[in-house]
Write an enzyme that holds these catalytic residues in place. Structure first.
Site, PDB file in Angstrom:
ATOM      1  N   GLU A 228       0.887  -1.177   0.000  1.00 52.31           N
ATOM      2  CA  GLU A 228       0.000   0.000   0.000  1.00 52.31           C
ATOM      3  C   GLU A 228       0.915   1.215   0.000  1.00 52.31           C
ATOM      4  OE1 GLU A 228      -3.139  -0.136  -0.261  1.00 52.31           O
ATOM      5  OE2 GLU A 228      -3.876  -1.972   0.659  1.00 52.31           O
ATOM      6  N   CYS A 262      -2.388   8.905   2.679  1.00 52.95           N
ATOM      7  CA  CYS A 262      -2.141   8.406   1.315  1.00 52.95           C
ATOM      8  C   CYS A 262      -3.327   8.722   0.423  1.00 52.95           C
ATOM      9  CB  CYS A 262      -1.870   6.911   1.349  1.00 52.95           C
ATOM     10  SG  CYS A 262      -3.169   5.986   2.149  1.00 52.95           S
TER      11      CYS A 262
HETATM   12  P1  NAP Z   1       8.281   5.083   4.733  1.00 53.07           P
HETATM   13  O1  NAP Z   1       9.455   5.906   5.041  1.00 53.07           O
HETATM   14  O2  NAP Z   1       8.326   4.178   3.574  1.00 53.07           O
HETATM   15  O3  NAP Z   1       8.011   4.227   6.074  1.00 53.07           O
HETATM   16  C1  NAP Z   1       7.009   3.253   6.150  1.00 53.07           C
HETATM   17  C2  NAP Z   1       7.570   2.025   6.844  1.00 53.07           C
HETATM   18  O4  NAP Z   1       8.553   1.409   6.011  1.00 53.07           O
HETATM   19  C3  NAP Z   1       8.281   2.331   8.157  1.00 53.07           C
HETATM   20  O5  NAP Z   1       8.058   1.270   9.063  1.00 53.07           O
HETATM   21  C4  NAP Z   1       9.733   2.402   7.745  1.00 53.07           C
HETATM   22  O6  NAP Z   1      10.623   2.140   8.793  1.00 53.07           O
HETATM   23  C5  NAP Z   1       9.784   1.299   6.705  1.00 53.07           C
HETATM   24  N1  NAP Z   1      10.857   1.468   5.731  1.00 53.07           N
HETATM   25  C6  NAP Z   1      11.411   2.617   5.279  1.00 53.07           C
HETATM   26  N2  NAP Z   1      12.362   2.350   4.361  1.00 53.07           N
HETATM   27  C7  NAP Z   1      12.390   1.001   4.222  1.00 53.07           C
HETATM   28  C8  NAP Z   1      13.165   0.106   3.437  1.00 53.07           C
HETATM   29  N3  NAP Z   1      14.062   0.554   2.580  1.00 53.07           N
HETATM   30  N4  NAP Z   1      12.933  -1.214   3.546  1.00 53.07           N
HETATM   31  C9  NAP Z   1      11.998  -1.676   4.393  1.00 53.07           C
HETATM   32  N5  NAP Z   1      11.247  -0.891   5.182  1.00 53.07           N
HETATM   33  C10 NAP Z   1      11.428   0.438   5.096  1.00 53.07           C
HETATM   34  O7  NAP Z   1       6.978   5.898   4.542  1.00 53.07           O
HETATM   35  P2  NAP Z   1       6.515   7.163   5.359  1.00 53.07           P
HETATM   36  O8  NAP Z   1       7.221   8.336   4.827  1.00 53.07           O
HETATM   37  O9  NAP Z   1       6.617   6.889   6.807  1.00 53.07           O
HETATM   38  O10 NAP Z   1       4.972   7.172   4.990  1.00 53.07           O
HETATM   39  C11 NAP Z   1       4.476   7.959   4.013  1.00 53.07           C
HETATM   40  C12 NAP Z   1       4.164   7.185   2.755  1.00 53.07           C
HETATM   41  O11 NAP Z   1       3.278   6.113   3.034  1.00 53.07           O
HETATM   42  C13 NAP Z   1       3.436   8.066   1.781  1.00 53.07           C
HETATM   43  O12 NAP Z   1       3.921   7.844   0.487  1.00 53.07           O
HETATM   44  C14 NAP Z   1       1.994   7.585   1.907  1.00 53.07           C
HETATM   45  O13 NAP Z   1       1.218   7.876   0.794  1.00 53.07           O
HETATM   46  C15 NAP Z   1       2.175   6.137   2.132  1.00 53.07           C
HETATM   47  N6  NAP Z   1       0.978   5.555   2.735  1.00 53.07           N
HETATM   48  C16 NAP Z   1       0.229   4.707   1.993  1.00 53.07           C
HETATM   49  C17 NAP Z   1      -0.943   4.164   2.505  1.00 53.07           C
HETATM   50  C18 NAP Z   1      -1.778   3.226   1.718  1.00 53.07           C
HETATM   51  O14 NAP Z   1      -2.619   2.558   2.299  1.00 53.07           O
HETATM   52  N7  NAP Z   1      -1.627   3.139   0.411  1.00 53.07           N
HETATM   53  C19 NAP Z   1      -1.341   4.500   3.806  1.00 53.07           C
HETATM   54  C20 NAP Z   1      -0.542   5.373   4.544  1.00 53.07           C
HETATM   55  C21 NAP Z   1       0.627   5.879   3.986  1.00 53.07           C
HETATM   56  P3  NAP Z   1      11.446   3.349   9.514  1.00 53.07           P
HETATM   57  O15 NAP Z   1      10.432   4.233  10.125  1.00 53.07           O
HETATM   58  O16 NAP Z   1      12.280   2.624  10.506  1.00 53.07           O
HETATM   59  O17 NAP Z   1      12.232   4.030   8.444  1.00 53.07           O
END
Ligand code: NAP
Length: 455
Positions: A228, A262
């Site tokens: 997602e 999102c």
């Molecule tokens: P993010 O940096 O990707 O973090 C999300 C999760 O992924 C965290 O637990 C993070 O851990 C982990 N993570 C980060 N880099 C990773 C990697 N290289 N490998 C594995 N895990 C990794 O995202 P965010 O900035 O917190 O969230 C915002 C994004 O999420 C936006 O793009 C938003 O649109 C999207 N989102 C989508 C939905 C949906 O349902 N489609 C819902 C909510 C949010 P750490 O915190 O330890 O880095």
């Protein structure tokens, strides 16, 4: 990234956590595996009883959980409490419906008896974001646990107290030890976790780079993933729309969760005939929003979750202006106070093919586009690498049917705000990800769909 709660409204460090050592991770994975062997044999009735109890705990302690959320990621306390309530609703929904969703399905064939049976897979890893720190986890966990799987949560590093509180809720609800565990680990650990034999599949909600990195690691082990990811959802307003309803819903659609959702509407696509009026009303509503302490009941918008999110958003806004966007309001970091506060912002007429027009703005920034008619509106809505949820406003049936059929997205909401609902499947297409959460589809993602044929 340190695993720590830092209050986004003040910058104060609330609590810091040591990431789990290798031996501790191994012991939790063993525990998950052992718990699964027993747990998979528990009845649906028993699981539902525990999940309903989890809902009761959420509801009973909504204030305390809401405060944890607000202190860790900055959404307003009222919306944090609503998130806790929604998490309880998700638990009750699957407690009530999972048995029916996972019942054997008889299919007539040349066998004397053939059917499909849904069976659990084992330990499922959930890599979750901070923006809905409770709801994102419960919408994974409720169906996964009802299906007989066990859950391993790697939550975002800035919401560790939420992550631990959720683990505790499942334990207090009666789920056996090991059925739902929080792993306090950094993102770098995720590839090792998915490579481990004790982990059977994974779901990730977050950014594209995180999704790609998990999917690559999982594909090397031939393990299923659900992703997602981000979006830059369109919000189309056609001439026949109820303009006041479209404008007031637009405010909520763009600024809910301090703009960090999102499925927030991010690109407002309005037909020329009503664009001036829409723009005027949007600006006046945006300027009336109260930005401030998220604990106060009359605050509309709290701080962004981290300083780096604020810096990235502000940089995107400045680049968009350099690329030709007109700043109609906002565009400012509130530097006269501590915390990550950003003024609700509207940018108009960003050239459609400028690089920033193709990006997600993860904060309270609305992009406003004018189009001549429905054809241009649909073309612009689809001219983006994402496809999560679109909102479109019209009172003409033929237009509604075209919007439903032609918009490339996981969901289309007509005359309403895109929102998740436990009863409806949720997920995206294109670079917004694949797979579905919620609804009957969500509970079928992490099961073995076993074909049985008996002569
Ligand atoms: P993010 O940096 O990707 O973090 C999300 C999760 O992924 C965290 O637990 C993070 O851990 C982990 N993570 C980060 N880099 C990773 C990697 N290289 N490998 C594995 N895990 C990794 O995202 P965010 O900035 O917190 O969230 C915002 C994004 O999420 C936006 O793009 C938003 O649109 C999207 N989102 C989508 C939905 C949906 O349902 N489609 C819902 C909510 C949010 P750490 O915190 O330890 O880095």
């Amino acid at each position: 990234m340190a695993i720590a709660s830092i209050n986004p409204a003040t910058g104060e460090m609330l609590q810091r956590f040591e990431p789990l050592a290798e031996a501790e991770i191994a012991s939790k994975l063993n525990q998950a595996q052992q718990a699964f062997e027993q747990y998979r044999r528990t009845s649906m009735v028993q699981r539902a009883e525990w999940l309903n109890k989890a809902a009761e705990i959420l509801e009973g302690d909504r204030q305390r959980f809401g405060k944890i959320i607000t202190l860790e990621m900055g959404k307003t306390l009222k919306s944090a409490i609503a998130e806790v309530e929604k998490s309880a609703l998700g638990c009750r929904y699957y407690a009530d419906n999972a048995a029916q969703f996972l019942a054997d399905v008889a299919i007539a064939t040349d066998a004397s008896h053939s059917f499909v049976r849904y069976q659990p897979l084992g330990a499922i890893l959930a890599v979750m974001p901070w923006n809905f720190p409770f709801w994102q986890v419960f919408r994974f966990a409720a169906p996964a646990l009802m299906a007989g799987n066990v859950g391993l949560l790697k939550h975002a590093s800035n919401v560790p107290q939420s992550a631990l509180a959720i683990e505790d809720i499942f334990l207090q609800a009666g789920f056996p030890e090991g059925v739902f565990q929080t792993l306090l680990v950094g993102a770098a650990e995720v590839a090792n976790l998915i490579a481990d034999d004790r982990v059977k599949a994974a779901t990730l909600t977050g950014s594209e780079p995180a999704g790609i990195s998990l999917a690559v690691a999982a594909s090397k082990q031939i393990k299923k993933t659900v992703l997602e990811l981000g979006g830059s959802d369109p919000y189309i307003v056609l001439e026949s729309a109820d303009l006041e309803a479209a404008v007031s819903t637009a405010i909520a659609a763009r600024t809910m969760n301090n703009g960090q959702s999102c499925i927030a509407a991010k690109r407002f696509i309005v037909v020329e005939a009503i664009a001036d009026e829409f723009e005027k009303r949007l600006i006046s509503h945006f300027e009336a929003l109260k930005v401030g302490n998220p604990m106060e009941p009359d605050t509309d918008i709290g701080p962004l979750a981290t300083p780096s999110i604020l810096q990235e958003l502000d940089a995107q806004v400045q680049v968009a202006i350099q690329q030709g966007a007109k700043l109609l309001t906002g565009g400012k970091h509130l530097k006269d106070r501590p915390g990550n506060f950003y003024l609700p912002t509207i940018l108009a007429d960003l050239p459609i093919h400028s690089p920033t027009a193709q990006e997600e703005f993860f904060g309270p920034v609305a992009l406003l586009f004018r189009v001549a008619n429905i054809d241009e509106a649909i073309a612009l809505a689809n001219d983006i690498p994402f496809g999560l949820g679109a909102s479109a406003w019209t009172n003409i049936t033929a237009e509604r049917d075209r919007l439903i059929d032609e918009i490339e997205a996981g969901a289309v909401f007509i005359n309403g705000l895109v929102k998740s609902d436990p009863r409806l499947p949720f997920g995206g297409i294109k670079r917004s990800g694949y797979g579905r959460e919620l609804g009957i589809q969500g509970i079928h993602e992490f099961v073995n769909i076993k074909t049985i044929w008996v002569k």
